[in-house]
Design an enzyme around this catalytic site. Structure first.
Site, mmCIF file in Angstrom:
data_model
loop_
_atom_site.group_PDB
_atom_site.id
_atom_site.type_symbol
_atom_site.label_atom_id
_atom_site.label_comp_id
_atom_site.label_asym_id
_atom_site.label_seq_id
_atom_site.Cartn_x
_atom_site.Cartn_y
_atom_site.Cartn_z
ATOM 1 N N SER A 202 37.549 38.725 39.259
ATOM 2 C CA SER A 202 37.690 37.376 39.567
ATOM 3 C C SER A 202 38.565 36.598 38.388
ATOM 4 O O SER A 202 38.394 36.962 37.376
ATOM 5 C CB SER A 202 36.629 36.692 39.991
ATOM 6 O OG SER A 202 35.779 36.537 38.931
ATOM 7 N N LYS A 203 38.711 35.288 38.696
ATOM 8 C CA LYS A 203 39.228 34.415 37.877
ATOM 9 C C LYS A 203 38.374 34.294 36.434
ATOM 10 O O LYS A 203 38.983 33.933 35.472
ATOM 11 C CB LYS A 203 39.502 32.965 38.262
ATOM 12 C CG LYS A 203 40.550 32.915 39.179
ATOM 13 C CD LYS A 203 39.952 33.019 40.721
ATOM 14 C CE LYS A 203 40.067 33.994 41.353
ATOM 15 N NZ LYS A 203 39.029 34.340 42.506
ATOM 16 N N ARG A 204 37.140 34.480 36.667
ATOM 17 C CA ARG A 204 36.044 34.383 35.604
ATOM 18 C C ARG A 204 36.425 35.236 34.477
ATOM 19 O O ARG A 204 36.189 35.056 33.362
ATOM 20 C CB ARG A 204 34.713 34.574 36.249
ATOM 21 C CG ARG A 204 34.013 33.508 36.955
ATOM 22 C CD ARG A 204 32.894 33.725 36.991
ATOM 23 N NE ARG A 204 32.267 32.793 37.863
ATOM 24 C CZ ARG A 204 30.898 32.881 38.409
ATOM 25 N NH1 ARG A 204 29.970 33.611 38.166
ATOM 26 N NH2 ARG A 204 30.390 31.909 39.179
ATOM 27 N N HIS A 205 36.853 36.473 34.781
ATOM 28 C CA HIS A 205 37.087 37.581 33.869
ATOM 29 C C HIS A 205 38.613 37.501 33.033
ATOM 30 O O HIS A 205 39.214 38.584 33.241
ATOM 31 C CB HIS A 205 36.785 38.856 34.479
ATOM 32 C CG HIS A 205 35.430 38.917 34.536
ATOM 33 N ND1 HIS A 205 35.281 38.693 36.168
ATOM 34 C CD2 HIS A 205 34.080 38.858 33.935
ATOM 35 C CE1 HIS A 205 33.817 38.733 36.152
ATOM 36 N NE2 HIS A 205 33.075 38.947 35.172
#
Length: 441
Positions: A202-205
């Site tokens: 996801s965008k988090r990583h």
RNA sequence: GUCCCCAUCGUCUAGUGGCCCAGGACGCCGGCCCUUCAAGCCGGCAACAGGGGUUCGAAUCCCCUUGGGGACGCCA
């Protein structure tokens, strides 16, 4: 003789195409191309509140950038009558019912649905654990599990190849097929691609979108090659051109356990393709890259000669893993604005090197422009050094810093060749000037 | 919590009962080459999660445990 397969990649346009989705698209595309089948792009935009036109365009652009061309294209919002008709049929037959404005699918209980997965084998689901589900929202739009099944059947999809996270949806879709008496496709659930934290991408990583990798200087052929090895293998081979993948790809060589996205390996592959590719083509990719990243203006980028960009590729690809790195290293040949590395200046542009550098300058000044080729330059330089009783290593770094501002880079004589006579003399003189300034300070 | 999937070096993987005291690749470490940095070449470290079975023989088959991941929406 089996029918030519029809497969689809069905992204929801709620954001950029990320690498996990790209891997799914790639496997579908390879499967279609290998078997001479049809690859369909179907946009699952039934959730109007979250779908955007920008996402649709970006997904298409990313697929094109990767070289994954589709044969047919559909948008679910344009196929509304199909779902409406199917839903009404279920309602009329009592296989669905209305409650609070939404239409719900009635899951037959008791019962069991078995998913016959090409990769995982049989997976059984007890209907007691499957709740009735909405097929038509109260706003009149249709939900994924319903539209997806109706669409796949209507488009004659023969193989549904998608990520493992959809496995638990499959029994619901099978129930829809059965209720509507539709012909069922084969299913193959691909292992997930995990972030280095071992969680769903996801965008988090950090970077996950295809275009983020492009902007970090990754080549499309490298990304494709990297992605295909996430879950698929062919003996000990690591390097595959797209044509080779198409020829070799087979579902039987796809494994079932999740794979971690390892950027180190991506970088290695990227450098491999940088080293192996045609310099002219890569040069043009570099030109686009310089423009897109705003490293040089559009006019400047267009003004750089093709040959010079190709030369930049040849000189720097062995020392760059990405186009970002390559562009940075090649700056001194693409622009005459030099940035001197202070440590390099301090260490190599020292007074005692002055006379030797000056002598070399005179030697090179005596050469004809046509003699500014790496072999001839080396010959002349070594001859001069021999006469002066010195070794190349005594002057090489001094010379390099004067010419490039850096303490590392391509071979000295190749550097001189690409810079050409006038620029070499100018920069050498500037180097001499820096030595004198250093002395005064 | 419930359901589902998965389990070989740090990572991607080969392996489909004997060819495996487990092979390749990335990364890492060391060496060679050398005008720098790289690249290249050579060498090294490093894994069958644990426990039970089945079998003459298990990385390979079965069960349990543990671990990891995913799904549980009028999102897809």
């Amino acid at each position: 003789m089996k029918m030519a397969p029809r497969v689809r990649f069905a992204p929801s346009p709620t954001g950029a195409l990320h690498v996990g989705g790209a891997r799914t698209a790639l496997f579908n595309w390879l499967f279609a191309r290998h078997h001479g089948g049809t690859f369909i792009l179907r946009i699952e935009d039934t959730d109007r509140s979250r779908s955007t036109e920008e996402s649709i365009e970006e997904i298409k652009a990313a697929l094109r950038w990767l070289g994954l061309d589709w044969d047919e294209y559909y948008r679910e919002t344009e196929r509304f009558p199909l779902y409406q008709e199917a839903a009404e049929r279920l309602l009329a037959q009592g296989k669905a019912y209305e409650r609070e404005g939404a239409w719900w699918f009635r899951v037959p209980r008791p019962g069991t649905t078995v998913v016959h997965d090409l990769l995982l084998g049989d997976v059984a689901y007890d209907h007691g654990l499957i709740k009735d589900f909405v097929i038509r929202r109260s706003d009149g739009s249709f939900t994924y599990n319903f539209a997806c099944a109706v669409d796949d059947a209507d488009l004659g999809i023969t193989h549904v190849i998608r990520a493992n996270e959809h496995l638990n949806n499959t029994p619901r879709q099978i129930l829809v097929y059965q209720a509507l008496e539709l012909e069922m496709p084969e299913f193959a659930h691909l292992p997930m691609v995990l972030s280095k934290e071992r969680t769903k991408l996801s965008k988090r990583h950090g970077a996950t979108s295809v275009f983020e990798y492009r902007d970090r200087g990754i080549l499309p052929e490298a990304l494709i090659n990297f992605l295909v090895r996430l879950g698929w293998s062919c003996g000990d081979r690591e390097i595959f051109s797209k044509e080779e993948m198409v020829a070799l790809f087979d579902l039987k060589d796809v494994n079932v356990s999740a794979a971690v996205f390892d950027e180190e390996k991506l970088l290695w592959l990227n450098q491999h393709y940088l080293k192996a590719g045609d310099p002219e083509r890569l040069g043009e990719l570099l030109r686009e890259f310089l423009m897109r990243q705003g490293i040089v203006s559009e006019e400047e980028a267009e003004a750089i000669p093709k040959a010079k960009l190709a030369k930049a590729i040849e000189l720097f690809r062995e020392r760059s893993e990405t186009l970002v790195e390559l562009a940075e290293k090649a700056r001194f040949i693409l622009s005459d604005r030099l940035e001197y590395d202070p440590k390099g200046v301090e260490r190599f542009l020292t007074p005692e090197k002055g006379p030797l550098l000056e002598g070399l300058l005179e030697e090179l000044a005596g050469l004809d422009e046509s003699e500014f080729t790496a072999p001839r330059l080396e010959e002349a330089t070594r001859a001069y050094l021999a006469r002066a009783g010195h070794q190349l290593k005594e002057i090489a770094q001094t010379c390099r810093v004067a010419l490039t501002g850096k303490t590392e880079g391509p071979g000295l004589f190749e550097t001189m060749e690409v810079l050409e006579k006038a620029e070499v003399l100018t920069r050498l003189r500037r180097g001499l000037e820096l030595i004198r300034q250093g002395q005064g300070a």
